[in-house]
Scaffold this motif. Structure first.
Motif, PDB file in Angstrom:
ATOM      1  N   GLN A  19     -46.612 -13.506  24.528  1.00  0.00           N
ATOM      2  CA  GLN A  19     -47.289 -14.260  23.646  1.00  0.00           C
ATOM      3  C   GLN A  19     -48.311 -15.211  24.394  1.00  0.00           C
ATOM      4  OE1 GLN A  19     -46.908 -15.050  19.928  1.00  0.00           O
ATOM      5  NE2 GLN A  19     -48.905 -15.567  20.955  1.00  0.00           N
ATOM      6  N   GLN A  20     -48.054 -15.644  25.560  1.00  0.00           N
ATOM      7  CA  GLN A  20     -48.726 -16.418  26.422  1.00  0.00           C
ATOM      8  C   GLN A  20     -49.999 -15.741  26.848  1.00  0.00           C
ATOM      9  OE1 GLN A  20     -45.931 -18.023  29.342  1.00  0.00           O
ATOM     10  NE2 GLN A  20     -45.355 -19.752  27.920  1.00  0.00           N
ATOM     11  N   SER A  21     -49.948 -14.380  27.283  1.00  0.00           N
ATOM     12  CA  SER A  21     -50.926 -13.764  27.707  1.00  0.00           C
ATOM     13  C   SER A  21     -52.085 -13.388  26.428  1.00  0.00           C
ATOM     14  CB  SER A  21     -50.341 -12.353  28.173  1.00  0.00           C
ATOM     15  OG  SER A  21     -50.179 -11.441  27.298  1.00  0.00           O
ATOM     16  N   HIS A  22     -51.676 -13.476  25.216  1.00  0.00           N
ATOM     17  CA  HIS A  22     -52.473 -13.360  24.151  1.00  0.00           C
ATOM     18  C   HIS A  22     -53.029 -14.690  23.551  1.00  0.00           C
ATOM     19  CE1 HIS A  22     -50.962  -9.154  24.689  1.00  0.00           C
ATOM     20  NE2 HIS A  22     -51.957  -8.797  23.741  1.00  0.00           N
ATOM     21  N   GLY A  23     -52.276 -15.719  24.016  1.00  0.00           N
ATOM     22  CA  GLY A  23     -52.802 -17.012  23.511  1.00  0.00           C
ATOM     23  C   GLY A  23     -52.688 -16.883  21.754  1.00  0.00           C
ATOM     24  N   THR A  24     -53.507 -17.400  21.135  1.00  0.00           N
ATOM     25  CA  THR A  24     -53.724 -17.509  19.728  1.00  0.00           C
ATOM     26  C   THR A  24     -54.122 -16.289  18.877  1.00  0.00           C
ATOM     27  OG1 THR A  24     -56.021 -18.471  19.593  1.00  0.00           O
ATOM     28  CG2 THR A  24     -53.950 -20.167  19.833  1.00  0.00           C
ATOM     29  N   ASP A  25     -54.624 -15.098  19.786  1.00  0.00           N
ATOM     30  CA  ASP A  25     -54.903 -13.937  19.057  1.00  0.00           C
ATOM     31  C   ASP A  25     -53.954 -13.062  18.397  1.00  0.00           C
ATOM     32  OD1 ASP A  25     -57.401 -14.301  20.010  1.00  0.00           O
ATOM     33  OD2 ASP A  25     -57.120 -13.100  21.886  1.00  0.00           O
ATOM     34  N   ILE A  26     -52.642 -13.392  18.482  1.00  0.00           N
ATOM     35  CA  ILE A  26     -51.449 -12.975  18.016  1.00  0.00           C
ATOM     36  C   ILE A  26     -50.606 -14.043  17.671  1.00  0.00           C
ATOM     37  CG2 ILE A  26     -51.967 -10.547  18.734  1.00  0.00           C
ATOM     38  CD1 ILE A  26     -49.419 -10.690  20.512  1.00  0.00           C
ATOM     39  N   ASP A  27     -49.527 -13.815  16.644  1.00  0.00           N
ATOM     40  CA  ASP A  27     -48.397 -14.609  16.673  1.00  0.00           C
ATOM     41  C   ASP A  27     -47.146 -13.768  16.601  1.00  0.00           C
ATOM     42  OD1 ASP A  27     -46.457 -16.446  16.007  1.00  0.00           O
ATOM     43  OD2 ASP A  27     -47.755 -17.805  14.830  1.00  0.00           O
ATOM     44  N   VAL A  28     -46.532 -13.526  17.674  1.00  0.00           N
ATOM     45  CA  VAL A  28     -45.358 -12.488  17.611  1.00  0.00           C
ATOM     46  C   VAL A  28     -44.229 -12.907  16.706  1.00  0.00           C
ATOM     47  CG1 VAL A  28     -43.394 -11.437  18.963  1.00  0.00           C
ATOM     48  CG2 VAL A  28     -46.057 -11.741  19.938  1.00  0.00           C
ATOM     49  N   ALA A  29     -43.893 -14.374  16.887  1.00  0.00           N
ATOM     50  CA  ALA A  29     -42.692 -14.849  15.975  1.00  0.00           C
ATOM     51  C   ALA A  29     -43.061 -14.549  14.540  1.00  0.00           C
ATOM     52  CB  ALA A  29     -42.686 -16.117  16.271  1.00  0.00           C
ATOM     53  N   GLN A  30     -44.314 -14.763  14.176  1.00  0.00           N
ATOM     54  CA  GLN A  30     -44.658 -14.903  12.742  1.00  0.00           C
ATOM     55  C   GLN A  30     -44.889 -13.468  12.178  1.00  0.00           C
ATOM     56  OE1 GLN A  30     -45.658 -17.559  10.788  1.00  0.00           O
ATOM     57  NE2 GLN A  30     -46.190 -16.130   8.929  1.00  0.00           N
ATOM     58  N   VAL A  47     -48.300  -4.767  17.889  1.00  0.00           N
ATOM     59  CA  VAL A  47     -48.937  -6.038  17.752  1.00  0.00           C
ATOM     60  C   VAL A  47     -49.563  -6.674  18.991  1.00  0.00           C
ATOM     61  CG1 VAL A  47     -47.347  -6.515  16.010  1.00  0.00           C
ATOM     62  CG2 VAL A  47     -46.748  -7.518  18.048  1.00  0.00           C
ATOM     63  N   GLY A  48     -49.352  -5.831  20.217  1.00  0.00           N
ATOM     64  CA  GLY A  48     -49.638  -6.391  21.496  1.00  0.00           C
ATOM     65  C   GLY A  48     -49.102  -5.660  22.594  1.00  0.00           C
ATOM     66  N   ALA A  49     -49.786  -5.953  23.586  1.00  0.00           N
ATOM     67  CA  ALA A  49     -49.255  -5.403  24.997  1.00  0.00           C
ATOM     68  C   ALA A  49     -49.491  -6.307  26.354  1.00  0.00           C
ATOM     69  CB  ALA A  49     -49.793  -3.959  25.185  1.00  0.00           C
ATOM     70  N   THR A  50     -48.605  -6.064  27.272  1.00  0.00           N
ATOM     71  CA  THR A  50     -48.947  -6.682  28.494  1.00  0.00           C
ATOM     72  C   THR A  50     -48.707  -5.742  29.581  1.00  0.00           C
ATOM     73  OG1 THR A  50     -46.634  -7.450  28.645  1.00  0.00           O
ATOM     74  CG2 THR A  50     -48.337  -9.023  27.799  1.00  0.00           C
ATOM     75  N   TYR A  51     -49.580  -5.803  30.813  1.00  0.00           N
ATOM     76  CA  TYR A  51     -49.105  -5.295  32.041  1.00  0.00           C
ATOM     77  C   TYR A  51     -48.173  -6.332  32.508  1.00  0.00           C
ATOM     78  CZ  TYR A  51     -53.359  -2.444  31.835  1.00  0.00           C
ATOM     79  OH  TYR A  51     -54.362  -1.825  31.254  1.00  0.00           O
ATOM     80  N   ARG A  52     -46.893  -5.906  33.279  1.00  0.00           N
ATOM     81  CA  ARG A  52     -46.067  -6.556  33.944  1.00  0.00           C
ATOM     82  C   ARG A  52     -46.200  -6.407  35.402  1.00  0.00           C
ATOM     83  NH1 ARG A  52     -40.535  -6.250  31.004  1.00  0.00           N
ATOM     84  NH2 ARG A  52     -40.575  -4.098  31.754  1.00  0.00           N
ATOM     85  N   ARG A  53     -46.979  -7.221  36.277  1.00  0.00           N
ATOM     86  CA  ARG A  53     -47.160  -6.890  37.644  1.00  0.00           C
ATOM     87  C   ARG A  53     -46.212  -7.632  38.411  1.00  0.00           C
ATOM     88  NH1 ARG A  53     -52.118  -4.622  38.375  1.00  0.00           N
ATOM     89  NH2 ARG A  53     -53.722  -4.966  36.655  1.00  0.00           N
TER      90      ARG A  53
END
Length: 287
Positions: free
Chosen positions: A264-275, A192-198
């Protein structure tokens, strides 16, 4: 079974950003849901338990999460993730063994049954290498050893610890990487989404100050993350990947009670992880 007649639970002794978001998502769907605090939970083996038909396991402590899931399953409750998945994901060696057995790329790993055997394994690996506790999160007690003297000092400390589990040493070859790793969130077999963790530290845990930045999903990331989650039996998973200087991906860990605030914060409203998690829990309860 309609969602209006479902009774669901979220197992958590602490209600953080993630648990609040999940409870809110279930409330929006009109589903009856309760927080179950495992500190006050007792279950009689094999006896059906009145209450939620399905429970999302968000307990922060590994052993309490594992045995709460096992106990609830024995009483006929559907638990996400399952006790079997929690047992594998919560133990770094079990995770590595499962990934290797499935042929998925993962750092070369040795399990040494004594600190003395770990020192011999390190001589075979060469330095730098990484020592990790079998159970743990947020990068705690993970140590990068750069030479024999440092390794001997760390292993001497482990040998003096009272817990027999501390004397079993997980040794991993260090994978050269940039100042980041990649976290891919998998829910119900879908990335559902991915992040870089720097981070300017070699450990890139958000709990240690790493910054989450949106990472575009591609077929390689998606395929490897979904395969890793499936290998350990986790329907909800945070899959941590490393990418070496040549672009090759390798699976570092699979987390079964994944935190997702940064993603979630890095994707804003583009995804809803909790949903996504709420929908999966409802689907499993209805099955």
């Amino acid at each position: 079974m309609s969602s209006a007649t479902l009774r669901l639970g979220v197992l958590a002794s602490r209600v953080r950003f993630e648990e609040k978001a999940i409870l809110t998502a279930l409330e929006r769907r009109g589903v009856a849901c309760e927080q179950i605090d495992p500190r006050s939970l007792s279950v009689r083996a094999g006896v059906p338990r009145p209450g939620p038909q399905a429970v999302l396991n968000r307990e922060i402590g590994h052993y309490r999460a594992l045995y709460a899931a096992s106990a609830l399953e024995s009483a006929g409750v559907r638990v996400l993730n399952s006790a079997a998945a929690a047992a594998v994901c919560g133990d770094k060696w079990q995770t590595s063994a499962a990934l290797v057995a499935q042929g998925l790329p993962t750092p070369e790993t040795t399990l040494a049954l004594t600190p003395e055997a770990a020192l011999e394994a390190l001589e075979e690996f060469g330095y730098p290498a990484v020592l990790k506790p079998l159970v743990g999160s947020w990068g705690r007690l993970v140590t990068r050893v750069t030479g024999p003297e440092m390794a001997a000092a760390v292993l001497e400390h482990l040998a003096a610890m009272p817990s027999p589990q501390s004397h079993i040493v997980y040794v991993q070859r260090e994978v050269p990487k940039p100042d980041r790793d990649i976290r891919v969130l998998v829910v119900g077999g879908r990335a559902v989404g991915a992040t870089y963790r720097r981070s300017d530290q070699w450990r890139t845990n958000v709990a240690r100050g790493a910054v989450s930045e949106r990472c575009p999903l591609d077929s390689d990331l998606t395929g490897l993350a979904v395969s890793a989650a499936g290998t350990v039996g986790a329907q909800i998973a945070g899959v941590d990947l490393l990418q070496d200087p040549d672009g090759r991906l390798t699976v570092l860990e699979v987390n079964d009670r994944v935190e997702f605030r940064g993603l979630q914060q890095s994707h804003g409203t583009d995804i809803d992880v909790a949903q996504s998690m709420a929908e999966l829990l409802i689907k499993e309860a209805q099955a």
